[in-house]
Design a protein around this motif. Structure first.
Motif, PDB file in Angstrom:
ATOM      1  N   LEU A 202       0.852  -1.176   0.000  1.00  0.00           N
ATOM      2  CA  LEU A 202       0.000   0.000   0.000  1.00  0.00           C
ATOM      3  C   LEU A 202       0.895   1.237   0.000  1.00  0.00           C
ATOM      4  O   LEU A 202       1.782   1.360   0.849  1.00  0.00           O
ATOM      5  CB  LEU A 202      -0.911   0.050   1.231  1.00  0.00           C
ATOM      6  N   VAL A 203       0.681   2.120  -0.954  1.00  0.00           N
ATOM      7  CA  VAL A 203       1.390   3.393  -0.993  1.00  0.00           C
ATOM      8  C   VAL A 203       0.397   4.493  -0.650  1.00  0.00           C
ATOM      9  O   VAL A 203      -0.618   4.647  -1.334  1.00  0.00           O
ATOM     10  CB  VAL A 203       2.029   3.652  -2.370  1.00  0.00           C
ATOM     11  N   VAL A 204       0.700   5.215   0.403  1.00  0.00           N
ATOM     12  CA  VAL A 204      -0.165   6.319   0.838  1.00  0.00           C
ATOM     13  C   VAL A 204       0.468   7.608   0.335  1.00  0.00           C
ATOM     14  O   VAL A 204       1.634   7.902   0.645  1.00  0.00           O
ATOM     15  CB  VAL A 204      -0.320   6.344   2.364  1.00  0.00           C
ATOM     16  N   ASN A 205      -0.287   8.377  -0.457  1.00  0.00           N
ATOM     17  CA  ASN A 205       0.271   9.517  -1.160  1.00  0.00           C
ATOM     18  C   ASN A 205       0.015  10.824  -0.422  1.00  0.00           C
ATOM     19  O   ASN A 205      -1.124  11.237  -0.229  1.00  0.00           O
ATOM     20  CB  ASN A 205      -0.322   9.611  -2.571  1.00  0.00           C
ATOM     21  N   ASN A 206       1.107  11.484  -0.020  1.00  0.00           N
ATOM     22  CA  ASN A 206       1.054  12.815   0.583  1.00  0.00           C
ATOM     23  C   ASN A 206       1.388  13.924  -0.403  1.00  0.00           C
ATOM     24  O   ASN A 206       1.379  15.094  -0.030  1.00  0.00           O
ATOM     25  CB  ASN A 206       2.055  12.907   1.744  1.00  0.00           C
ATOM     26  N   ASP A 207       1.716  13.554  -1.622  1.00  0.00           N
ATOM     27  CA  ASP A 207       2.237  14.513  -2.600  1.00  0.00           C
ATOM     28  C   ASP A 207       1.100  15.065  -3.458  1.00  0.00           C
ATOM     29  O   ASP A 207       0.369  14.301  -4.085  1.00  0.00           O
ATOM     30  CB  ASP A 207       3.276  13.811  -3.471  1.00  0.00           C
ATOM     31  N   PRO A 208       0.944  16.398  -3.526  1.00  0.00           N
ATOM     32  CA  PRO A 208      -0.111  16.955  -4.396  1.00  0.00           C
ATOM     33  C   PRO A 208       0.163  16.752  -5.879  1.00  0.00           C
ATOM     34  O   PRO A 208      -0.766  16.864  -6.693  1.00  0.00           O
ATOM     35  CB  PRO A 208      -0.109  18.440  -4.029  1.00  0.00           C
ATOM     36  N   ASP A 209       1.403  16.456  -6.240  1.00  0.00           N
ATOM     37  CA  ASP A 209       1.732  16.189  -7.636  1.00  0.00           C
ATOM     38  C   ASP A 209       1.180  14.823  -8.011  1.00  0.00           C
ATOM     39  O   ASP A 209       1.591  13.795  -7.444  1.00  0.00           O
ATOM     40  CB  ASP A 209       3.249  16.216  -7.821  1.00  0.00           C
ATOM     41  N   PRO A 210       0.244  14.731  -8.978  1.00  0.00           N
ATOM     42  CA  PRO A 210      -0.389  13.453  -9.299  1.00  0.00           C
ATOM     43  C   PRO A 210       0.469  12.513 -10.135  1.00  0.00           C
ATOM     44  O   PRO A 210       0.101  11.350 -10.341  1.00  0.00           O
ATOM     45  CB  PRO A 210      -1.626  13.879 -10.096  1.00  0.00           C
ATOM     46  N   SER A 211       1.616  12.960 -10.596  1.00  0.00           N
ATOM     47  CA  SER A 211       2.386  12.147 -11.537  1.00  0.00           C
ATOM     48  C   SER A 211       2.990  10.908 -10.892  1.00  0.00           C
ATOM     49  O   SER A 211       3.289   9.919 -11.580  1.00  0.00           O
ATOM     50  CB  SER A 211       3.508  12.996 -12.158  1.00  0.00           C
ATOM     51  N   GLY A 212       3.184  10.912  -9.590  1.00  0.00           N
ATOM     52  CA  GLY A 212       3.814   9.778  -8.931  1.00  0.00           C
ATOM     53  C   GLY A 212       3.006   8.495  -9.020  1.00  0.00           C
ATOM     54  O   GLY A 212       3.570   7.399  -9.056  1.00  0.00           O
ATOM     55  N   GLN A 213       1.690   8.628  -9.077  1.00  0.00           N
ATOM     56  CA  GLN A 213       0.838   7.438  -9.121  1.00  0.00           C
ATOM     57  C   GLN A 213       1.141   6.595 -10.359  1.00  0.00           C
ATOM     58  O   GLN A 213       1.286   5.369 -10.273  1.00  0.00           O
ATOM     59  CB  GLN A 213      -0.635   7.845  -9.106  1.00  0.00           C
ATOM     60  N   ALA A 214       1.253   7.240 -11.503  1.00  0.00           N
ATOM     61  CA  ALA A 214       1.526   6.496 -12.736  1.00  0.00           C
ATOM     62  C   ALA A 214       2.907   5.853 -12.683  1.00  0.00           C
ATOM     63  O   ALA A 214       3.083   4.716 -13.151  1.00  0.00           O
ATOM     64  CB  ALA A 214       1.422   7.432 -13.938  1.00  0.00           C
TER      65      ALA A 214
END
Length: 328
Positions: A38-50
């Protein structure tokens, strides 16, 4: 589908490529157990998900919607995970062997153990010698005193280390790799979400440790690169008096207040306030003895006073142990 043995929880803040490298090392070196990521995303930049999901499409991606810090993000991951064991793993880590299986086997065979973790090493295989594993080690570091043997001995006498018969038993484990049982978390509680970043692992391990041993496996290792997202909250210049990164020490002081009470916290604050005139007076005296302008080269002293001012912003909240987000 049967629940996995481990839920591996990573927090993303500007580190998607590090996470991909980390997960490659997990995939390469892990066998004999099942796990979910599970990766919990704190970054407002959406590019990391891809970046992450293209490399590891089975990863569960969880959006926080803001920079929630370490505690809140990991708590969200724990709440949504399914494994019977939970592993908090930093994004800037790499596995080098099947250490996950070893930790699982240990927790399964030794019910008296509450949590386990391996030793940190650098990429070139050197052990992180500055990594603390004792509560008193940390507390002694918070006092800025002359480096002579007398003061070191005095602090050791006032704040002695806990002694254990098991050479692997410690007070706390570094938050970059902590594996524990879900049932232990249910007893001890999740991470304290008042902490934004730093010291939350120390406070959490204190509560986990009430339910069993904290084991640091001194013959097991993982690489901790230590240049992940935390660099945004660190100051680079380090001197003897300016040894504390402000965000880190705001969290440290909150930990002291929570674990040792208001008296221990107030003693530290008084220590820092007393030091301000002492270090200014000492430097002015040195300047006069060397026939320099008395108020020259006081940058280090001014920086220390500025840091104390930052700590004092959280003074009343910390004194009364108020709920909030202790973020600079």
């Amino acid at each position: 589908m049967q629940n996995p043995d481990i839920s591996i929880i990573l927090v993303n803040y500007k580190t998607p490529h590090l996470i991909v490298d980390c997960l490659h090392s997990v995939e390469k070196h892990t066998s004999g157990i099942t796990y979910e990521v599970l990766v919990v995303n704190n970054d407002p930049d959406p590019s990391g998900q891809a970046v992450v999901l293209n490399a590891f499409p089975t990863t569960r991606w969880i959006e926080m919607g803001y920079n929630a810090g370490f505690s809140r993000a990991n708590n969200r991951g724990i709440a949504e995970s399914k494994g019977r064991l939970v592993l908090l793993l930093n994004s800037d880590t790499l596995l080098i062997d099947n250490v996950l299986k070893r930790c699982v086997d240990l927790l399964d065979s030794r019910p008296e153990v509450a949590a386990v973790g391996p030793m940190q090493i650098t990429r070139d295989g050197q052990v992180h010698t500055e990594a603390y594993d004792g509560f008193s080690q940390l507390r002694r570091y918070f006092y800025i005193v002359p480096g002579s043997g007398f003061f070191k001995k005095l602090l050791h006498r006032l704040l002695p280390d806990n002694q254990y018969t098991d050479p692997d038993e410690v007070d706390w484990l570094i938050g970059s790799f902590i594996m524990t049982r879900r049932e232990t978390i249910q007893k001890a509680g999740m991470l304290d979400d008042n902490f934004f970043m730093y010291a939350e692992d120390v406070e959490w391990c204190y509560r986990l440790g009430k339910h069993g041993k904290m084991l640091l496996l001194r013959d097991a290792f993982y690489i901790h690169l230590e240049y992940g997202s935390s660099t945004d909250y660190q100051e680079r210049k380090v001197t003897h008096i300016n040894r504390f990164k402000p965000q880190m020490h705001v969290s440290n002081l909150l930990w002291v207040r929570k674990q040792y009470g208001v008296g221990a916290y107030l003693i530290l604050i008084l220590h820092y306030l007393t030091l301000i005139p002492v270090i200014f007076g000492w430097k002015i005296g040195v300047n006069l003895l060397k026939l320099r302008p008395p108020f020259s080269e006081l940058e280090n002293q001014r920086e220390f006073a500025r840091h104390v001012g930052i700590f004092l912003r959280f003074f009343w909240k910390t004194v009364f142990n108020q709920k909030g987000f202790y973020k600079i």
